[in-house]
Design an enzyme around this catalytic site. Structure first.
Site: not given
Length: 390
Positions: A141, A251, A347, A374-375
């Site tokens: 990052s 993103r 679950q 990607e961050g």
């Protein structure tokens, strides 16, 4: 005041007839040949050449490319629809699109016309494959701290350094990579295209991953690799800007992958809840489980609208820098929600969810990675907060 103005905040999207047709086409592929081998691809980790060939045949790699480079100019929202639809049954297949579009965003943003003509048609038609070699052992990052250096020499640069997690690198023809041509900080970085078979390039062993296992990643060492000036992307010192633009555009597509995993998990959970019997009735009849399913659906639909809007504002002309806070919200919310939905779906499957014979554990592993790549979601929260407090 926020960099996203009140008027831009109000922008809306609506899917076009072409996008609805794309959704239907992708649904047919996802439920057919894509789903058929999804578990096998994850288990063996073998590169899915058959899926790459299918994407080429259907001309899906070309979605975001301009027509002069063999593309469809379909926009990022259409790309998100394709990613979401494929990920619903096979994360590895949609990953192939990401590995094509990541270098596309970099080259189309920073490349000159000669570079675009040299690389983009091959990316669009599948005759060229790229890897993005960005992350380093001590810089992920914190991209402004990259240590790989590109020393100026006659006719170009000598590239030296080590990268990790270079996705698609073992099967690629070229890297898009970033190296330091100046002093410390983000202003000292430049972007380059480097052949993977250039003298001095060493690709290490395939790295083990918990998700996306069929798309290989590896370490890459650049040992005094000569890179001609013609293969520098953009101006010297503009590499950080190129990377920031590229990853911001990616993103919404990471968010779309989260939508696909969440939708696939919810589909499996609903079907299983209807057929599984306990205490003399389908478990779907129990109110506690109904509330779980309802919360999963609420989170999924909220994520979907946020991701679609984040793609639509880019298609509408908003710059990646201006859109970054909204895109950060979409990526963070969608991936965090997908993580929770995959856990809840596992679950609902009970003991069968614990088994690798069912897809829940695969979806859960794949969802975890999306909170990191990607961050990281922590970095996205920094972007959102900085914009909010500006």
């Amino acid at each position: 005041m926020s960099t996203i103005t009140e008027t831009r905040q109000q922008e809306q999207y609506a899917l076009t007839d072409e996008q609805l047709a794309l959704q239907a086409e992708i649904r047919g592929l996802a439920d057919g040949p894509v789903a058929a081998g999804a578990a096998r691809r994850d288990k063996t980790g073998e590169y899915p050449q058959d899926m790459f060939d299918l994407l080429v045949e259907k001309n899906l790699l070309a979605l975001p490319f301009d027509p002069e480079y063999g593309g469809k100019n379909s926009g990022i929202l259409s790309c998100a629809l394709a990613i979401e639809g494929l990920t619903r049954t096979c994360y590895n297949t949609s990953y192939l699109l990401m590995m094509t579009w990541q270098p596309f965003f970099a080259i189309s943003a920073a490349g000159n016309e000669e570079q675009r003509q040299r690389f983009l048609p091959g990316l669009a038609n599948g005759t060229l494959r790229f890897s993005t070699a960005n992350t380093e052992p001590d810089a992920g990052s914190d991209m402004a701290n990259l240590q790989t250096r590109a020393e100026p020499v006659k006719g170009g640069y000598r590239l030296t350094g080590k990268k990790v997690w270079a996705g698609n690198a073992p099967v690629s023809d070229y890297f898009v990579t970033f190296a330091r041509t100046g002093g410390p900080g983000h202003k000292g970085l430049s972007a380059f295209v480097v052949p993977t078979d250039a003298e001095g390039v060493h690709r290490g062993a395939k790295m083990n991953k918990i998700g996306g296992r069929a798309i290989p990643s590896c370490e890459v060492e650049f040992n005094n690799v000569f890179v001609p000036t013609r293969d520098r992307l953009g101006e010297e010192g503009a590499g950080f800007k190129t990377a920031a633009s590229t990853f911001t555009k990616l993103r919404p597509l990471v968010g779309a992958r989260a939508l696909g995993l969440a939708q696939g998990s919810l589909d499996h959970a609903v079907a299983y809840a209807k057929e599984r019997q306990a205490f003399g009735q389908p478990i779907a009849e129990f109110q506690g489980l109904q509330w779980m399913l309802a919360d999963m659906k609420i989170g999924l639909e909220a994520s979907r609208h946020l991701v679609y809007k984040s793609a639509a504002v880019l298609d509408g002309g908003m710059s990646p820098r201006e859109a970054a806070p909204l895109i950060g919200m979409a990526k963070t919310f969608a991936t965090d929600t997908a993580m929770q939905i995959t856990l809840d779906a596992l679950q609902i499957f009970g003991a069968k969810g614990y088994s690798t014979d069912y897809p829940m554990e695969r979806f859960m592993r794949e969802a975890k990675g999306l909170q990191i790549i990607e961050g990281t979601n922590q970095i996205q929260r920094n972007i959102i907060a900085k914009d909010l407090l500006a």
